[in-house]
Design a protein around this motif. Structure first.
Motif, short mmCIF file in Angstrom:
data_model
loop_
_atom_site.label_atom_id
_atom_site.label_comp_id
_atom_site.label_asym_id
_atom_site.label_seq_id
_atom_site.Cartn_x
_atom_site.Cartn_y
_atom_site.Cartn_z
N LYS A 65 0.84 -1.20 0.00
CA LYS A 65 0.00 0.00 0.00
C LYS A 65 0.87 1.25 0.00
O LYS A 65 1.86 1.33 0.72
CB LYS A 65 -0.89 0.00 1.23
CG LYS A 65 -1.82 1.20 1.37
CD LYS A 65 -3.02 1.08 0.48
CE LYS A 65 -4.02 2.20 0.75
NZ LYS A 65 -5.22 2.09 -0.10
N GLU A 66 0.48 2.24 -0.81
CA GLU A 66 1.20 3.52 -0.81
C GLU A 66 0.88 4.29 0.45
O GLU A 66 -0.28 4.55 0.77
CB GLU A 66 0.79 4.35 -2.02
CG GLU A 66 1.34 3.86 -3.35
CD GLU A 66 2.78 4.29 -3.58
OE1 GLU A 66 3.30 5.07 -2.75
OE2 GLU A 66 3.38 3.85 -4.57
N LEU A 67 1.92 4.68 1.19
CA LEU A 67 1.76 5.51 2.37
C LEU A 67 2.55 6.79 2.17
O LEU A 67 3.68 6.76 1.68
CB LEU A 67 2.25 4.78 3.63
CG LEU A 67 1.43 3.58 4.08
CD1 LEU A 67 2.09 2.89 5.27
CD2 LEU A 67 0.01 3.97 4.43
N SER A 68 1.96 7.91 2.56
CA SER A 68 2.60 9.20 2.39
C SER A 68 3.15 9.70 3.71
O SER A 68 2.67 9.32 4.79
CB SER A 68 1.58 10.22 1.84
OG SER A 68 1.04 9.80 0.62
N LEU A 69 4.15 10.57 3.63
CA LEU A 69 4.71 11.16 4.84
C LEU A 69 3.61 11.90 5.60
O LEU A 69 2.84 12.66 5.02
CB LEU A 69 5.84 12.12 4.49
CG LEU A 69 7.06 11.53 3.78
CD1 LEU A 69 8.15 12.59 3.63
CD2 LEU A 69 7.61 10.33 4.54
N GLY A 70 3.54 11.65 6.88
CA GLY A 70 2.53 12.29 7.70
C GLY A 70 1.27 11.48 7.89
O GLY A 70 0.43 11.83 8.75
N ASP A 71 1.08 10.42 7.10
CA ASP A 71 -0.09 9.57 7.29
C ASP A 71 -0.11 8.99 8.70
O ASP A 71 0.95 8.63 9.26
CB ASP A 71 -0.09 8.40 6.28
CG ASP A 71 -0.64 8.80 4.92
OD1 ASP A 71 -1.20 9.91 4.81
OD2 ASP A 71 -0.50 8.01 3.97
N ILE A 72 -1.30 8.88 9.27
CA ILE A 72 -1.47 8.27 10.58
C ILE A 72 -2.08 6.90 10.38
O ILE A 72 -3.11 6.76 9.70
CB ILE A 72 -2.38 9.12 11.49
CG1 ILE A 72 -1.86 10.55 11.61
CG2 ILE A 72 -2.50 8.47 12.88
CD1 ILE A 72 -0.50 10.67 12.24
N ILE A 73 -1.46 5.87 10.94
CA ILE A 73 -1.99 4.52 10.80
C ILE A 73 -2.27 3.91 12.17
O ILE A 73 -1.65 4.27 13.16
CB ILE A 73 -1.05 3.60 10.00
CG1 ILE A 73 0.25 3.32 10.79
CG2 ILE A 73 -0.71 4.19 8.64
CD1 ILE A 73 1.13 2.24 10.16
N ILE A 74 -3.24 3.01 12.19
CA ILE A 74 -3.55 2.22 13.37
C ILE A 74 -3.11 0.79 13.08
O ILE A 74 -3.56 0.18 12.11
CB ILE A 74 -5.05 2.23 13.70
CG1 ILE A 74 -5.56 3.66 13.84
CG2 ILE A 74 -5.32 1.43 14.97
CD1 ILE A 74 -4.91 4.47 14.93
N SER A 75 -2.20 0.25 13.89
CA SER A 75 -1.67 -1.09 13.67
C SER A 75 -2.14 -2.03 14.78
O SER A 75 -2.25 -1.63 15.93
CB SER A 75 -0.14 -1.07 13.65
OG SER A 75 0.34 -0.19 12.67
N LYS A 76 -2.40 -3.26 14.38
CA LYS A 76 -2.81 -4.28 15.34
C LYS A 76 -1.63 -5.23 15.58
O LYS A 76 -1.24 -5.99 14.70
CB LYS A 76 -4.02 -5.06 14.82
CG LYS A 76 -4.51 -6.14 15.77
CD LYS A 76 -5.88 -6.67 15.34
CE LYS A 76 -5.85 -7.38 14.03
NZ LYS A 76 -7.16 -8.03 13.71
N LEU A 77 -1.03 -5.14 16.76
CA LEU A 77 0.08 -6.00 17.13
C LEU A 77 -0.42 -7.12 18.02
O LEU A 77 -1.38 -6.95 18.77
CB LEU A 77 1.15 -5.20 17.89
CG LEU A 77 1.68 -3.92 17.24
CD1 LEU A 77 2.69 -3.25 18.16
CD2 LEU A 77 2.31 -4.23 15.90
N THR A 78 0.22 -8.27 17.95
CA THR A 78 -0.10 -9.37 18.85
C THR A 78 1.09 -9.57 19.77
O THR A 78 2.18 -9.94 19.34
CB THR A 78 -0.39 -10.66 18.07
OG1 THR A 78 -1.48 -10.44 17.18
CG2 THR A 78 -0.76 -11.79 19.03
N ILE A 79 0.86 -9.32 21.06
CA ILE A 79 1.91 -9.41 22.06
C ILE A 79 1.46 -10.35 23.16
O ILE A 79 0.46 -10.10 23.83
CB ILE A 79 2.25 -8.03 22.65
CG1 ILE A 79 2.81 -7.12 21.55
CG2 ILE A 79 3.23 -8.14 23.80
CD1 ILE A 79 3.13 -5.72 22.00
#
Length: 218
Positions: A146-160
């Motif tokens: 996926k193209e991501l631009s500088l400054g984009d805010i993302i929500i990531s799902k981590l499994t810990i």
């Protein structure tokens, strides 16, 4: 170490026989520190008075190691309490923003459309696939189509530790590799103390596993 403050409810690990048992700080007074009984995969570490232990202590910014001695134990309201001496030989392990370890696992993420919205709304995003290349307490590097631009805010799902953890991050850099995949540097933002602590623990666990694996191969 004068800058070490032991806070109630902070997490610790107790090293015993090359294993690491999880516990937390229950109380602190002038004479001793109270911890609950350390656990590992459902099993308890039955410490006794006079035992010497090595403790890893986590706060929202740093990781510390110190030695201590068990000076007593008790049961109150059906809770096992263990009393240990205040830290000796305190060493700061590493500041969270400078520790970066290889991970190489899949994650899900989505781009937050409303950058001014500080809330993580899990119902308003289409999750994309990515691979975490490396991770630290302050951010991570991912590979995505996926193209991501500088400054984009993302929500990531981590499994810990079999727990899903959602973290918010800002894209600081993005380049393409030889396979036209996007390699993006992400800085974690808007994380509360508990989330930061969980990520730090996770990073430190990865470091320890990789070090042990290297020692076995060597």
């Amino acid at each position: 170490m004068k800058d070490l403050v032991i806070n109630i409810n902070n997490k610790i690990e107790v090293e015993w026989d090359k294993k690491y048992y999880k516990s937390n700080i229950m109380d602190v007074n002038d004479k001793f520190i109270t911890i609950n009984i350390p656990m590992l995969e459902g099993g308890y570490l039955t410490l006794s008075k006079g035992d010497y232990i090595e403790v890893t202590y986590y706060n929202s910014k740093d990781i510390y190691k110190f030695h201590s001695k068990v000076i007593g134990r008790d049961i109150k309201d059906n809770l096992h309490e263990i009393y240990i001496e205040h830290p000796k030989d305190v060493k700061k392990v590493q500041r969270r923003n400078y520790v970066r370890v290889f991970y190489g696992h899949n994650i899900k993420y989505y781009i937050l459309k409303d950058k001014l919205n500080s809330n993580i709304n899990l119902g308003h995003g289409i999750f994309e696939d990515a691979i975490i290349i490396d991770i630290s307490g302050g951010g991570m590097k991912i590979k995505t189509s996926k193209e991501l631009s500088l400054g984009d805010i993302i929500i990531s799902k981590l499994t810990i530790d079999d727990t899903e953890l959602f973290v918010k991050g800002r894209v600081l850099r993005s380049i393409k590799d030889e396979n036209k995949q996007n390699i993006c540097g992400i800085s974690f933002i808007d994380m509360d103390g508990k989330t930061i602590e969980k990520v730090i623990q996770f990073v430190f666990l990865l470091m320890r596993k990789q070090r042990n694996a290297a020692l076995k191969e060597g």
